[in-house]
Design an enzyme around this catalytic site. Structure first.
Site, PDB file in Angstrom:
ATOM      1  N   SER A 116       0.834  -1.212   0.000  1.00  0.00           N
ATOM      2  CA  SER A 116       0.000   0.000   0.000  1.00  0.00           C
ATOM      3  C   SER A 116       0.860   1.251   0.000  1.00  0.00           C
ATOM      4  O   SER A 116       1.976   1.259   0.543  1.00  0.00           O
ATOM      5  CB  SER A 116      -0.874  -0.014   1.255  1.00  0.00           C
ATOM      6  OG  SER A 116      -1.481   1.245   1.438  1.00  0.00           O
ATOM      7  N   TYR A 140      -1.783   0.120  10.251  1.00  0.00           N
ATOM      8  CA  TYR A 140      -2.054  -0.615   8.999  1.00  0.00           C
ATOM      9  C   TYR A 140      -0.872  -0.519   8.044  1.00  0.00           C
ATOM     10  O   TYR A 140      -0.380  -1.526   7.526  1.00  0.00           O
ATOM     11  CB  TYR A 140      -3.324  -0.056   8.339  1.00  0.00           C
ATOM     12  CG  TYR A 140      -3.481  -0.474   6.900  1.00  0.00           C
ATOM     13  CD1 TYR A 140      -3.843  -1.771   6.567  1.00  0.00           C
ATOM     14  CD2 TYR A 140      -3.249   0.427   5.861  1.00  0.00           C
ATOM     15  CE1 TYR A 140      -3.970  -2.165   5.239  1.00  0.00           C
ATOM     16  CE2 TYR A 140      -3.383   0.055   4.534  1.00  0.00           C
ATOM     17  CZ  TYR A 140      -3.737  -1.246   4.232  1.00  0.00           C
ATOM     18  OH  TYR A 140      -3.860  -1.632   2.916  1.00  0.00           O
ATOM     19  N   LYS A 144       1.915  -3.456   6.533  1.00  0.00           N
ATOM     20  CA  LYS A 144       2.247  -3.688   5.125  1.00  0.00           C
ATOM     21  C   LYS A 144       3.751  -3.553   4.903  1.00  0.00           C
ATOM     22  O   LYS A 144       4.339  -4.277   4.094  1.00  0.00           O
ATOM     23  CB  LYS A 144       1.476  -2.710   4.234  1.00  0.00           C
ATOM     24  CG  LYS A 144      -0.019  -2.983   4.202  1.00  0.00           C
ATOM     25  CD  LYS A 144      -0.305  -4.306   3.500  1.00  0.00           C
ATOM     26  CE  LYS A 144      -1.765  -4.691   3.544  1.00  0.00           C
ATOM     27  NZ  LYS A 144      -2.050  -5.957   2.851  1.00  0.00           N
TER      28      LYS A 144
HETATM   29  N1  LIG Z   1      -8.911  -1.049  -1.014  1.00  0.00           N
HETATM   30  C1  LIG Z   1      -7.827  -0.297  -1.187  1.00  0.00           C
HETATM   31  O1  LIG Z   1      -7.914   0.860  -1.578  1.00  0.00           O
HETATM   32  C2  LIG Z   1      -6.461  -0.881  -0.960  1.00  0.00           C
HETATM   33  C3  LIG Z   1      -5.340  -0.069  -1.187  1.00  0.00           C
HETATM   34  C4  LIG Z   1      -4.063  -0.576  -0.946  1.00  0.00           C
HETATM   35  C5  LIG Z   1      -3.911  -1.896  -0.524  1.00  0.00           C
HETATM   36  N2  LIG Z   1      -5.013  -2.656  -0.311  1.00  0.00           N
HETATM   37  C6  LIG Z   1      -4.811  -4.049   0.111  1.00  0.00           C
HETATM   38  O2  LIG Z   1      -5.444  -4.904  -0.843  1.00  0.00           O
HETATM   39  C7  LIG Z   1      -5.915  -6.087  -0.213  1.00  0.00           C
HETATM   40  C8  LIG Z   1      -7.379  -6.300  -0.548  1.00  0.00           C
HETATM   41  O3  LIG Z   1      -8.133  -5.180  -0.098  1.00  0.00           O
HETATM   42  P1  LIG Z   1      -9.707  -5.090  -0.329  1.00  0.00           P
HETATM   43  O4  LIG Z   1     -10.041  -3.655  -0.361  1.00  0.00           O
HETATM   44  O5  LIG Z   1     -10.097  -5.986  -1.441  1.00  0.00           O
HETATM   45  O6  LIG Z   1     -10.220  -5.667   1.058  1.00  0.00           O
HETATM   46  P2  LIG Z   1     -11.400  -6.713   1.374  1.00  0.00           P
HETATM   47  O7  LIG Z   1     -11.650  -6.602   2.842  1.00  0.00           O
HETATM   48  O8  LIG Z   1     -12.554  -6.524   0.457  1.00  0.00           O
HETATM   49  O9  LIG Z   1     -10.738  -8.095   1.044  1.00  0.00           O
HETATM   50  C9  LIG Z   1      -9.911  -8.799   1.956  1.00  0.00           C
HETATM   51  C10 LIG Z   1     -10.285 -10.288   1.871  1.00  0.00           C
HETATM   52  O10 LIG Z   1      -9.399 -11.036   2.709  1.00  0.00           O
HETATM   53  C11 LIG Z   1     -10.169 -11.936   3.503  1.00  0.00           C
HETATM   54  N3  LIG Z   1      -9.402 -12.152   4.736  1.00  0.00           N
HETATM   55  C12 LIG Z   1      -9.043 -11.231   5.664  1.00  0.00           C
HETATM   56  N4  LIG Z   1      -8.331 -11.801   6.642  1.00  0.00           N
HETATM   57  C13 LIG Z   1      -8.220 -13.136   6.322  1.00  0.00           C
HETATM   58  C14 LIG Z   1      -7.596 -14.245   6.944  1.00  0.00           C
HETATM   59  N5  LIG Z   1      -6.947 -14.138   8.115  1.00  0.00           N
HETATM   60  N6  LIG Z   1      -7.670 -15.461   6.340  1.00  0.00           N
HETATM   61  C15 LIG Z   1      -8.334 -15.596   5.165  1.00  0.00           C
HETATM   62  N7  LIG Z   1      -8.944 -14.563   4.528  1.00  0.00           N
HETATM   63  C16 LIG Z   1      -8.888 -13.357   5.109  1.00  0.00           C
HETATM   64  C17 LIG Z   1     -11.508 -11.253   3.703  1.00  0.00           C
HETATM   65  O11 LIG Z   1     -12.569 -12.123   4.006  1.00  0.00           O
HETATM   66  C18 LIG Z   1     -11.708 -10.555   2.339  1.00  0.00           C
HETATM   67  O12 LIG Z   1     -12.358 -11.419   1.419  1.00  0.00           O
HETATM   68  C19 LIG Z   1      -5.605  -5.913   1.271  1.00  0.00           C
HETATM   69  O13 LIG Z   1      -4.396  -6.570   1.555  1.00  0.00           O
HETATM   70  C20 LIG Z   1      -5.451  -4.415   1.432  1.00  0.00           C
HETATM   71  O14 LIG Z   1      -4.621  -4.099   2.511  1.00  0.00           O
HETATM   72  C21 LIG Z   1      -6.281  -2.178  -0.509  1.00  0.00           C
HETATM   73  O1  LIG Z   2     -16.200   9.130   5.797  1.00  0.00           O
HETATM   74  C1  LIG Z   2     -15.109   9.428   5.296  1.00  0.00           C
HETATM   75  C2  LIG Z   2     -14.201   8.450   4.819  1.00  0.00           C
HETATM   76  C3  LIG Z   2     -12.995   8.882   4.297  1.00  0.00           C
HETATM   77  N1  LIG Z   2     -12.690  10.201   4.222  1.00  0.00           N
HETATM   78  C4  LIG Z   2     -11.403  10.652   3.674  1.00  0.00           C
HETATM   79  O2  LIG Z   2     -11.277  10.156   2.358  1.00  0.00           O
HETATM   80  C5  LIG Z   2      -9.917   9.811   2.080  1.00  0.00           C
HETATM   81  C6  LIG Z   2      -9.866   8.369   1.623  1.00  0.00           C
HETATM   82  O3  LIG Z   2     -10.231   7.548   2.727  1.00  0.00           O
HETATM   83  P1  LIG Z   2     -10.637   5.999   2.562  1.00  0.00           P
HETATM   84  O4  LIG Z   2     -11.566   5.841   1.427  1.00  0.00           O
HETATM   85  O5  LIG Z   2     -11.043   5.517   3.919  1.00  0.00           O
HETATM   86  O6  LIG Z   2      -9.275   5.334   2.092  1.00  0.00           O
HETATM   87  P2  LIG Z   2      -7.831   5.336   2.792  1.00  0.00           P
HETATM   88  O7  LIG Z   2      -7.904   5.636   4.239  1.00  0.00           O
HETATM   89  O8  LIG Z   2      -6.924   6.199   1.957  1.00  0.00           O
HETATM   90  O9  LIG Z   2      -7.426   3.807   2.703  1.00  0.00           O
HETATM   91  C7  LIG Z   2      -7.601   3.044   1.507  1.00  0.00           C
HETATM   92  O10 LIG Z   2      -6.521   3.337   0.674  1.00  0.00           O
HETATM   93  C8  LIG Z   2      -5.269   2.996   1.234  1.00  0.00           C
HETATM   94  C9  LIG Z   2      -4.247   3.542   0.299  1.00  0.00           C
HETATM   95  O11 LIG Z   2      -4.322   4.985   0.413  1.00  0.00           O
HETATM   96  C10 LIG Z   2      -5.265   1.478   1.416  1.00  0.00           C
HETATM   97  O12 LIG Z   2      -4.008   1.015   1.821  1.00  0.00           O
HETATM   98  C11 LIG Z   2      -6.343   1.062   2.383  1.00  0.00           C
HETATM   99  O13 LIG Z   2      -6.387  -0.367   2.483  1.00  0.00           O
HETATM  100  C12 LIG Z   2      -7.668   1.548   1.865  1.00  0.00           C
HETATM  101  O14 LIG Z   2      -8.681   1.310   2.833  1.00  0.00           O
HETATM  102  C13 LIG Z   2      -9.141  10.042   3.380  1.00  0.00           C
HETATM  103  O15 LIG Z   2      -8.539  11.297   3.313  1.00  0.00           O
HETATM  104  C14 LIG Z   2     -10.226  10.075   4.451  1.00  0.00           C
HETATM  105  O16 LIG Z   2      -9.920  10.921   5.536  1.00  0.00           O
HETATM  106  C15 LIG Z   2     -13.579  11.168   4.677  1.00  0.00           C
HETATM  107  O17 LIG Z   2     -13.312  12.362   4.611  1.00  0.00           O
HETATM  108  N2  LIG Z   2     -14.768  10.749   5.216  1.00  0.00           N
END
Ligand SMILES: NC(=O)c1ccc[n+]([C@@H]2O[C@H](COP(=O)([O-])OP(=O)(O)OC[C@H]3O[C@@H](n4cnc5c(N)ncnc54)[C@H](O)[C@@H]3O)[C@@H](O)[C@H]2O)c1
Ligand SMILES: O=c1ccn([C@@H]2O[C@H](COP(=O)(O)OP(=O)(O)O[C@H]3O[C@H](CO)[C@@H](O)[C@H](O)[C@H]3O)[C@@H](O)[C@H]2O)c(=O)[nH]1
Length: 334
Positions: A116, A140, A144
């Site tokens: 991330s 978090y 990572k």
């Molecule tokens: N969503 C974002 O913007 C974002 C950004 C950067 C990195 N990531 C990373 O990408 C990955 C996926 O994120 P996402 O947004 O799809 O999240 P998500 O919560 O939708 O998916 C995570 C999945 O992992 C499974 N899981 C969690 N803990 C587990 C465990 N101990 N054993 C087996 N399964 C488990 C959950 O059931 C879920 O299906 C994560 O590693 C997250 O940190 C997400």
């Molecule tokens: O109710 C809300 C929710 C979010 N935010 C803002 O919106 C931005 C984005 O927030 P959010 O959508 O919660 O994403 P992040 O906190 O940036 O985290 C996401 O994006 C990260 C990378 O930036 C990943 O690593 C994480 O897994 C993923 O959850 C941030 O500035 C928050 O403060 C608000 O102002 N109000």
């Protein structure tokens, strides 16, 4: 290739399984369904299990004999990690260590890791390049970073090959309308702004309007989930030619502020978004924007759906899609 996809029932993992299948690979999902959905597993088998259960991992490796792993499974909320950090160290650090131990035992050496931009902490400048210092400001992001450190050491010690993909903010939904984001409770900005536009929550709270950014709200680099999925397929294929450990940013290179998101949602949905201006959320850096040059150079990847309107439109459509595992029960006040 047969690919073990941990977290494949989740948001990014399910989109990646769809893309893997379309590219001729066979995804096997390993997921405990803690935040994922059984109905998102449509492109290969589901092994229901927890990363912290070594016996379940052993069974999955022995039965499915994967050629490579894409490791998404993690707890993934910045805000929650500040409230309950040990949950994050247990699941993300403990889980990754267990997975790697099992991979080594079963002779699987290729792994793609979901890292991330949160590992960069508060960068000295944006856009961020991979060589800039990593100093996370929330638990978090630290989990990572520890994951990357483990993988870097494991590649050196056990001859593994690893690409850590440092993604910026995943957003949007499958453009065929088969999958999307469905978290309960939802904490991400775009779905919450859309919920406020729809009337299913009373208002969207902006976390901080006093940041040193052009409009005072946080700036993030929102990347369409289909583009992320495509990058994972390219990365797992690239492991055949990239030895050791490589870290690659995935983003569009363009930042959008939270206030800009709200304005775009109002334009795309033609609805008003009730907004409350609140205090900062602990653990949030002011601005995170990617330099994604390395992804273009090493993976031949560039985002194809980078327009914020496209991202928001796809998320809005998904929110009204009957396949949404949670959204259908929500009230549409509009
Ligand atoms: N969503 C974002 O913007 C974002 C950004 C950067 C990195 N990531 C990373 O990408 C990955 C996926 O994120 P996402 O947004 O799809 O999240 P998500 O919560 O939708 O998916 C995570 C999945 O992992 C499974 N899981 C969690 N803990 C587990 C465990 N101990 N054993 C087996 N399964 C488990 C959950 O059931 C879920 O299906 C994560 O590693 C997250 O940190 C997400
Ligand atoms: O109710 C809300 C929710 C979010 N935010 C803002 O919106 C931005 C984005 O927030 P959010 O959508 O919660 O994403 P992040 O906190 O940036 O985290 C996401 O994006 C990260 C990378 O930036 C990943 O690593 C994480 O897994 C993923 O959850 C941030 O500035 C928050 O403060 C608000 O102002 N109000």
């Amino acid at each position: 290739m047969r690919i073990l996809v941990t977290g494949g029932a989740g948001y990014i993992g399910s989109h990646t399984c769809k893309r893997l299948k379309a590219c001729g690979h066979d995804p096997i999902v390993f997921d405990n369904l803690s935040t994922g959905h059984r109905s998102f597993v449509r492109f290969g088998p589901l092994v229901e299990g927890d990363l912290n259960d070594r016996a379940a991992l052993d069974r999955a490796f022995a039965e499915h004999r994967p050629d490579a792993i894409i490791h998404f499974a993690a707890s993934a909320y910045v805000g929650e990690s500040v409230q309950d950090p040990l949950k994050y160290y247990r699941n993300n650090v403990g889980g990754t260590c267990n997975l790697l131990t099992a991979a080594v035992a079963h002779g699987v050496r290729d792994i793609i890791f979901s890292s991330s931009c949160a590992t960069y902490g508060t960068p000295a400048s944006v856009p961020i390049v991979e060589t800039m210092p990593q100093a996370p400001i929330n638990p978090y992001g630290d989990t990572k970073l520890v994951g990357e450190s483990m993988l870097r050491a494991a590649t050196a010690a056990y001859g593994m090959r690893c690409i850590a993909l440092r993604y910026f903010n995943a957003a949007g939904a499958d453009l065929d309308g088969e999958l999307g984001e469905a978290h309960d409770p939802e904490t991400h900005a775009i779905p919450l702004i859309l919920a406020a536009a729809r009337g299913t929550i009373p208002a969207f709270s902006v976390f901080g309007t006093d940041y040193a950014t052009p409009d005072g709200s946080c700036v993030r680099d929102f990347l369409h989930v289909a583009d992320l999925a495509d990058a994972h397929v390219r990365a797992v294929e690239a492991l055949q030619r990239l030895d050791g450990f490589t870290a690659i940013n995935l983003g569009t290179g363009t930042g959008h502020s939270v206030l800009e998101l709200i304005a775009t949602v109002e334009r795309v949905t033609e609805r008003r978004v009730p907004v409350v201006r609140g205090p900062r959320r602990s653990g949030d850096p002011a601005a995170l924007v990617a330099d994604a040059t390395l992804a273009a150079d090493l993976l031949g990847w560039s985002p194809r759906h980078a327009a914020l309107d496209t991202i928001i439109r796809s998320a809005w459509d998904w929110m009204h899609n009957p396949l949404h595992p949670l959204g259908n029960g929500t009230r549409d006040a509009g």
